[in-house]
Design a protein around this motif. Sequence first.
Motif, PDB file in Angstrom:
ATOM      1  N   MET A   1     -57.193 -16.037  15.918  1.00 21.76           N
ATOM      2  CA  MET A   1     -57.220 -14.849  16.763  1.00 21.76           C
ATOM      3  C   MET A   1     -58.220 -15.006  17.898  1.00 21.76           C
ATOM      4  O   MET A   1     -57.959 -14.580  19.038  1.00 21.76           O
ATOM      5  CB  MET A   1     -57.560 -13.614  15.919  1.00 21.76           C
ATOM      6  N   GLU A   2     -59.359 -15.624  17.623  1.00 23.29           N
ATOM      7  CA  GLU A   2     -60.343 -15.878  18.678  1.00 23.29           C
ATOM      8  C   GLU A   2     -59.750 -16.766  19.767  1.00 23.29           C
ATOM      9  O   GLU A   2     -59.963 -16.513  20.967  1.00 23.29           O
ATOM     10  CB  GLU A   2     -61.598 -16.523  18.082  1.00 23.29           C
ATOM     11  N   ASN A   3     -59.009 -17.784  19.366  1.00 22.28           N
ATOM     12  CA  ASN A   3     -58.365 -18.662  20.355  1.00 22.28           C
ATOM     13  C   ASN A   3     -57.374 -17.894  21.215  1.00 22.28           C
ATOM     14  O   ASN A   3     -57.319 -18.087  22.444  1.00 22.28           O
ATOM     15  CB  ASN A   3     -57.645 -19.819  19.645  1.00 22.28           C
TER      16      ASN A   3
ATOM     17  N   SER B   1     -49.741 -14.574  24.060  1.00 20.31           N
ATOM     18  CA  SER B   1     -50.161 -15.894  23.593  1.00 20.31           C
ATOM     19  C   SER B   1     -49.004 -16.874  23.458  1.00 20.31           C
ATOM     20  O   SER B   1     -49.222 -18.083  23.297  1.00 20.31           O
ATOM     21  CB  SER B   1     -50.859 -15.777  22.236  1.00 20.31           C
ATOM     22  N   GLY B   2     -47.770 -16.357  23.482  1.00 18.43           N
ATOM     23  CA  GLY B   2     -46.610 -17.220  23.286  1.00 18.43           C
ATOM     24  C   GLY B   2     -46.385 -17.601  21.839  1.00 18.43           C
ATOM     25  O   GLY B   2     -45.563 -18.473  21.544  1.00 18.43           O
ATOM     26  N   LYS B   3     -47.080 -16.957  20.919  1.00 21.84           N
ATOM     27  CA  LYS B   3     -46.967 -17.304  19.501  1.00 21.84           C
ATOM     28  C   LYS B   3     -45.866 -16.514  18.790  1.00 21.84           C
ATOM     29  O   LYS B   3     -45.900 -16.348  17.577  1.00 21.84           O
ATOM     30  CB  LYS B   3     -48.307 -17.068  18.795  1.00 21.84           C
ATOM     31  N   MET B   4     -44.892 -16.053  19.544  1.00 21.02           N
ATOM     32  CA  MET B   4     -43.775 -15.336  18.948  1.00 21.02           C
ATOM     33  C   MET B   4     -42.762 -16.338  18.399  1.00 21.02           C
ATOM     34  O   MET B   4     -42.241 -17.170  19.151  1.00 21.02           O
ATOM     35  CB  MET B   4     -43.078 -14.453  19.984  1.00 21.02           C
ATOM     36  N   PRO B   5     -42.472 -16.329  17.115  1.00 25.54           N
ATOM     37  CA  PRO B   5     -41.459 -17.253  16.580  1.00 25.54           C
ATOM     38  C   PRO B   5     -40.105 -17.013  17.236  1.00 25.54           C
ATOM     39  O   PRO B   5     -39.778 -15.891  17.629  1.00 25.54           O
ATOM     40  CB  PRO B   5     -41.413 -16.907  15.090  1.00 25.54           C
ATOM     41  N   SER B   6     -39.328 -18.081  17.329  1.00 22.90           N
ATOM     42  CA  SER B   6     -38.014 -17.950  17.955  1.00 22.90           C
ATOM     43  C   SER B   6     -37.021 -17.242  17.038  1.00 22.90           C
ATOM     44  O   SER B   6     -36.042 -16.664  17.502  1.00 22.90           O
ATOM     45  CB  SER B   6     -37.474 -19.334  18.324  1.00 22.90           C
ATOM     46  N   SER B   7     -37.283 -17.299  15.733  1.00 27.84           N
ATOM     47  CA  SER B   7     -36.426 -16.645  14.745  1.00 27.84           C
ATOM     48  C   SER B   7     -37.191 -16.540  13.436  1.00 27.84           C
ATOM     49  O   SER B   7     -38.305 -17.063  13.304  1.00 27.84           O
ATOM     50  CB  SER B   7     -35.141 -17.449  14.528  1.00 27.84           C
TER      51      SER B   7
ATOM     52  N   LEU C   1     -61.573  -9.474  16.624  1.00 32.20           N
ATOM     53  CA  LEU C   1     -61.459  -8.344  17.555  1.00 32.20           C
ATOM     54  C   LEU C   1     -62.826  -7.713  17.814  1.00 32.20           C
ATOM     55  O   LEU C   1     -63.178  -7.412  18.974  1.00 32.20           O
ATOM     56  CB  LEU C   1     -60.508  -7.297  16.984  1.00 32.20           C
ATOM     57  N   ALA C   2     -63.606  -7.512  16.753  1.00 27.92           N
ATOM     58  CA  ALA C   2     -64.935  -6.919  16.920  1.00 27.92           C
ATOM     59  C   ALA C   2     -65.826  -7.808  17.773  1.00 27.92           C
ATOM     60  O   ALA C   2     -66.553  -7.315  18.656  1.00 27.92           O
ATOM     61  CB  ALA C   2     -65.568  -6.671  15.553  1.00 27.92           C
ATOM     62  N   SER C   3     -65.774  -9.124  17.549  1.00 25.74           N
ATOM     63  CA  SER C   3     -66.595 -10.056  18.332  1.00 25.74           C
ATOM     64  C   SER C   3     -66.186 -10.059  19.796  1.00 25.74           C
ATOM     65  O   SER C   3     -67.011 -10.324  20.686  1.00 25.74           O
ATOM     66  CB  SER C   3     -66.470 -11.475  17.765  1.00 25.74           C
ATOM     67  N   ALA C   4     -64.910  -9.746  20.066  1.00 25.99           N
ATOM     68  CA  ALA C   4     -64.420  -9.711  21.443  1.00 25.99           C
ATOM     69  C   ALA C   4     -64.668  -8.367  22.124  1.00 25.99           C
ATOM     70  O   ALA C   4     -64.264  -8.176  23.278  1.00 25.99           O
ATOM     71  CB  ALA C   4     -62.930 -10.032  21.466  1.00 25.99           C
ATOM     72  N   GLY C   5     -65.307  -7.436  21.415  1.00 26.53           N
ATOM     73  CA  GLY C   5     -65.682  -6.176  22.027  1.00 26.53           C
ATOM     74  C   GLY C   5     -64.733  -5.026  21.787  1.00 26.53           C
ATOM     75  O   GLY C   5     -64.918  -3.936  22.365  1.00 26.53           O
ATOM     76  N   TYR C   6     -63.740  -5.202  20.950  1.00 21.30           N
ATOM     77  CA  TYR C   6     -62.853  -4.079  20.634  1.00 21.30           C
ATOM     78  C   TYR C   6     -63.622  -3.062  19.791  1.00 21.30           C
ATOM     79  O   TYR C   6     -64.455  -3.422  18.959  1.00 21.30           O
ATOM     80  CB  TYR C   6     -61.618  -4.569  19.881  1.00 21.30           C
TER      81      TYR C   6
END
Length: 373
Positions: A235-237, A208-214, A267-272
Amino acid sequence: MQNLSRRSFIAGGSVAAAALLAACTAERTADYYGDVSGGEGALIGVSMPTKNLERWSRDGENLKRLLEDLGYTVELQFADNKVEQQNSQIQTMINKSPAVIVVGSIDGSALGPVLQSAAGLGIKIIAYDRLIRDTEAVDYYVTFDNYNVGAMQGQYIVDALDLENASGPFNFEPFAGSPDDNNARFFFEGAWDVLSPYIESGKLVCPSGKMPSSVDDWQSIGIQAWSNTTAQSEMENRLNSFYSSTTRVDVVLSPNDAIALGVGQALASAGYNDDNWPVLTGQDADQANVANIVKGRQSMTVFKDTRLLGERCATMVDQIARGQEVEVNDTESYDNGQLVVPSYLLDPVTVDADNVQEVLVDSGYYTAAEVGL
């Protein structure tokens, strides 16, 4: 130079006048509202952030009971996660001249003025589980080792994925706590320090690219007010935009159980399901989350036994009210921007499916039925 000196003199006189006015106001207020001395039957104020999160409701009622058992009169207020409401409630408590006010803050930097007025009347302030920042009007802090909470979450991920030996890469989605909660940085920093070597080596990747830089960028993934609905939406996004039937999430760093609940619903709504449920962390041992751990829908939670936190806080209140030395065990870690606040830190415990019975049921925190055992 002459004009500058004159302005300095005027400014200095204004400051002195303001200080004198504040002192006189405090003296008049004390005369009007009464003495704030402690002792048998003294009034204690308890301000908690919200009743809508299980742990704060539980904490507030438990602390009230403990203090009443010690003979104190207690005014307990919950602020519905509204900063203005908490300020107003604390001011109302101040007007009743309590000996001590215990504050679980909503925004750790928003209480300075109202607490300064309490300090001017000799009322002592204990920050409860969330550090109060940017003011000298806080006397003590009682909490768990919050850095270690995050480190325990990070270490659980390392062990669950066998990151020391596995080649990876594993798809990793990090979340952080509310940006206005000072504890949230400690949680994230603890986890980050454990996980960053695996991020840097490429074993943990973030589609997702949501990793903080620091660590300093932790607020970029913060969930305001620790909201499970906001976490679910976020999480849905991420799932809808960056994952598919062939790209799956392997691990989610959730800093607490409310956020984990929202992530789990997404996660459950996405089928996990049980066959591909990712490693999912948490904190607080909320009942619904512990039940999810038993069902395999959450991997772990960090249990902060708030019974012990309440007992320690009640002891500190009692020591203050009786004029005794207040016991602390940390005088270095918690700089609030104005002073290092004397603190008492308690130790958290990792809970997963293997020790739910021992830690939470056998200790009487929950019954077996309450958590699905």
